[in-house]
Motif scaffolding. Sequence first.
Motif, PDB file in Angstrom:
ATOM      1  N   ASP A  71     -16.487 -30.575  -0.973  1.00  0.00           N
ATOM      2  CA  ASP A  71     -16.420 -30.750   0.483  1.00  0.00           C
ATOM      3  C   ASP A  71     -15.564 -29.680   1.145  1.00  0.00           C
ATOM      4  O   ASP A  71     -15.827 -29.291   2.287  1.00  0.00           O
ATOM      5  CB  ASP A  71     -15.870 -32.144   0.812  1.00  0.00           C
ATOM      6  N   LEU A  72     -14.536 -29.221   0.430  1.00  0.00           N
ATOM      7  CA  LEU A  72     -13.641 -28.210   0.994  1.00  0.00           C
ATOM      8  C   LEU A  72     -13.106 -27.329  -0.126  1.00  0.00           C
ATOM      9  O   LEU A  72     -12.690 -27.829  -1.174  1.00  0.00           O
ATOM     10  CB  LEU A  72     -12.469 -28.881   1.728  1.00  0.00           C
ATOM     11  N   PHE A  73     -13.127 -26.024   0.117  1.00  0.00           N
ATOM     12  CA  PHE A  73     -12.537 -25.061  -0.803  1.00  0.00           C
ATOM     13  C   PHE A  73     -11.358 -24.376  -0.124  1.00  0.00           C
ATOM     14  O   PHE A  73     -11.399 -24.099   1.081  1.00  0.00           O
ATOM     15  CB  PHE A  73     -13.540 -23.968  -1.194  1.00  0.00           C
ATOM     16  N   ALA A  74     -10.311 -24.090  -0.909  1.00  0.00           N
ATOM     17  CA  ALA A  74      -9.281 -23.147  -0.502  1.00  0.00           C
ATOM     18  C   ALA A  74      -9.501 -21.918  -1.374  1.00  0.00           C
ATOM     19  O   ALA A  74      -9.289 -21.959  -2.594  1.00  0.00           O
ATOM     20  CB  ALA A  74      -7.888 -23.719  -0.704  1.00  0.00           C
ATOM     21  N   VAL A  75      -9.968 -20.835  -0.786  1.00  0.00           N
ATOM     22  CA  VAL A  75     -10.447 -19.672  -1.529  1.00  0.00           C
ATOM     23  C   VAL A  75      -9.459 -18.521  -1.399  1.00  0.00           C
ATOM     24  O   VAL A  75      -9.118 -18.095  -0.285  1.00  0.00           O
ATOM     25  CB  VAL A  75     -11.827 -19.223  -1.020  1.00  0.00           C
ATOM     26  N   PRO A 126     -14.516 -37.841  -1.439  1.00  0.00           N
ATOM     27  CA  PRO A 126     -14.334 -36.442  -1.021  1.00  0.00           C
ATOM     28  C   PRO A 126     -13.669 -35.610  -2.109  1.00  0.00           C
ATOM     29  O   PRO A 126     -12.780 -36.073  -2.815  1.00  0.00           O
ATOM     30  CB  PRO A 126     -13.434 -36.566   0.211  1.00  0.00           C
ATOM     31  N   LEU A 127     -14.109 -34.357  -2.234  1.00  0.00           N
ATOM     32  CA  LEU A 127     -13.592 -33.439  -3.234  1.00  0.00           C
ATOM     33  C   LEU A 127     -13.121 -32.153  -2.568  1.00  0.00           C
ATOM     34  O   LEU A 127     -13.825 -31.582  -1.729  1.00  0.00           O
ATOM     35  CB  LEU A 127     -14.682 -33.087  -4.252  1.00  0.00           C
ATOM     36  N   ALA A 128     -11.934 -31.703  -2.936  1.00  0.00           N
ATOM     37  CA  ALA A 128     -11.420 -30.405  -2.505  1.00  0.00           C
ATOM     38  C   ALA A 128     -11.115 -29.594  -3.754  1.00  0.00           C
ATOM     39  O   ALA A 128     -10.768 -30.146  -4.807  1.00  0.00           O
ATOM     40  CB  ALA A 128     -10.168 -30.562  -1.648  1.00  0.00           C
ATOM     41  N   ALA A 129     -11.231 -28.269  -3.638  1.00  0.00           N
ATOM     42  CA  ALA A 129     -11.047 -27.409  -4.812  1.00  0.00           C
ATOM     43  C   ALA A 129     -10.312 -26.146  -4.416  1.00  0.00           C
ATOM     44  O   ALA A 129     -10.609 -25.541  -3.381  1.00  0.00           O
ATOM     45  CB  ALA A 129     -12.401 -27.058  -5.430  1.00  0.00           C
ATOM     46  N   LEU A 130      -9.357 -25.751  -5.243  1.00  0.00           N
ATOM     47  CA  LEU A 130      -8.671 -24.478  -5.074  1.00  0.00           C
ATOM     48  C   LEU A 130      -9.417 -23.423  -5.885  1.00  0.00           C
ATOM     49  O   LEU A 130      -9.413 -23.445  -7.116  1.00  0.00           O
ATOM     50  CB  LEU A 130      -7.220 -24.584  -5.537  1.00  0.00           C
ATOM     51  N   ALA A 131     -10.084 -22.515  -5.193  1.00  0.00           N
ATOM     52  CA  ALA A 131     -10.873 -21.469  -5.853  1.00  0.00           C
ATOM     53  C   ALA A 131      -9.989 -20.252  -6.061  1.00  0.00           C
ATOM     54  O   ALA A 131      -9.913 -19.355  -5.222  1.00  0.00           O
ATOM     55  CB  ALA A 131     -12.096 -21.125  -5.006  1.00  0.00           C
ATOM     56  N   PHE A 132      -9.311 -20.237  -7.202  1.00  0.00           N
ATOM     57  CA  PHE A 132      -8.331 -19.202  -7.508  1.00  0.00           C
ATOM     58  C   PHE A 132      -8.773 -18.343  -8.688  1.00  0.00           C
ATOM     59  O   PHE A 132      -8.968 -17.146  -8.564  1.00  0.00           O
ATOM     60  CB  PHE A 132      -6.973 -19.845  -7.778  1.00  0.00           C
TER      61      PHE A 132
END
Length: 419
Positions: A184-188, A128-134
Motif C-alpha cells: 500500500d505504501l513504499f518508502a523508497v 495494510p502493508l508498508a515497505a521500506l525499499a532500501f
Amino acid sequence: MAIDFTLSPEQRELQLHARKVAEDVLSGVRETVAGLGTPEERFAATRPVYRDLVRAGLLRKQVPPPFGGTMTGLLDLALVAEELWAVDADVPLSLFSTGLGLMPLLMFGTPEQQERFLPPFVSDEGEPLAALAFSEPGGSANFQSAHPGTGMNTVARGDGDAWVISGEKQFIPHASGWDGEGADLFAVAARTDPDAPPQESLAVFLVPRPEQGLTVLNSMETIGHRGALVSRIRFDEVRVPAANMLGKPGDGILVLESAFGATAGLVGAFAVGVMRAAFRTVLDFARTERRGGAVPVIEHQNVGTLLADMKARLEACRYLTWKACDHFDKTGGREIELSLATKVFASETAVQVVYDAMRAVGAEAYTTARPLAGLLQDALAYPLFDGGNVGVRRPQLQRLFAQPGYDSLAAAEGRAPGE
C-alpha cells in the motif's frame, strides 16, 4: 537508588494482552503454511492472521498518538514483539516490517504527509502493508559511499513538480502486497543525482502503490520465516509528486540511519522470543522424556548445563533489549549504541541458544517432529537482516567508537552523547 526492572501496570497489561493475542491468533501459523508450495501461497495464507493482529491494535501500537496511534515507546514495542515471536515469527515479521516501512514517515514526515498517508495504518481495519525499499541487488551496506560508481543505484529524476523513480530493490518485505500489485505504501531510497555523492543526493520518497511502473520480479525463497515474504522489485519511471520527498536531497542518510537505529533494539526482542520458544520446547522435553533411561533427561548434568546456559543467555538478551529500547526512548533516538550492540549480541546469541536446544534433544531435533529446526532457520535471519551484523551494524559501532570525544560509559550511565 536500586535498579528496578518491574514493568508498570500499563506495561504489564500490554504484555499480557500481546501474550493472549499471540496464543489465540498465532498458534497454528507454522502448520498452516507448512504444506504450501510457493512463497506467495504461504504469505497469502497468513492474510487473515495479519488482519487479526491489526484488529487487535498491534499495528496502531507502532504509531505515536499524535498521528492516531497508541505507541508509547520502543520499550513497549519490545514487550509486544517478544510475546508474538515466542509463538510465531512469520506474521509478526510482516507486522513489524510494516512498522519499519512507516518509520521514515513517522520520524521525518511533515504534518501534511502524515495526514495524507497514515490513516489506513491506524484504523484497526483491513490488512495494510508498508515497505521500506532500501536494499538493492549487489548489496547496500555501502550506501553512504561517495566514490564514483558506488552506493545506491536507484535514481529519482526531477521532472517539473514531480520525481520519476527508476531502479531495482531486493529483500523488500511484502513488496508485492497481498495481490501481487504492490504494498500500500513504499518508502523508497533513491539518488536525485547519480553523479553527486549520497551526502548531497540521497533521499527517501513516499510512494503509494503505483498504478503503473512497479514490477515484482520474483519472491525469494528463504529457509526461515516461511510465512513471510520478501521480494525483488523494479521501479520503472514511477512518478510521484515533489511533495512526497521526506526532507531534501542528502537527508536520506539521516532518515535511513534513524529508521534502522530504532529497529535495531527491536531485533533483540525478536531474538528473545525465538529463544523463549526454544527453551520452552527443550525444557518440556527434558522434564518428560527418559530416552530409555531410568530418570527424566533433565536429571543428567550435561542437559542441565545446557539448560542453565540457555536460560542465562535468554535473560541477558531480554534485559539488554529493555535497556537499549528504554535508552533510545529517553534520548529521543540520539543514542543508538546500545541498540546496535543489542542487535548484534542478541541475534547471534539466539542462534547459539536454539542450537543448544537441538543438542539437548538430539537427532529428533533435526526432524519436523519438533519445532527446533524451524526455529533455527528463523533465528539465522537475525544476524543477517535489518542491517547485517558484519557489513552494517559492527561498522556502525566502529564509527561511534572512533568519534572524537566518544564516552564509553555514557550509554551504561543513561546519558546521551555529550551530556
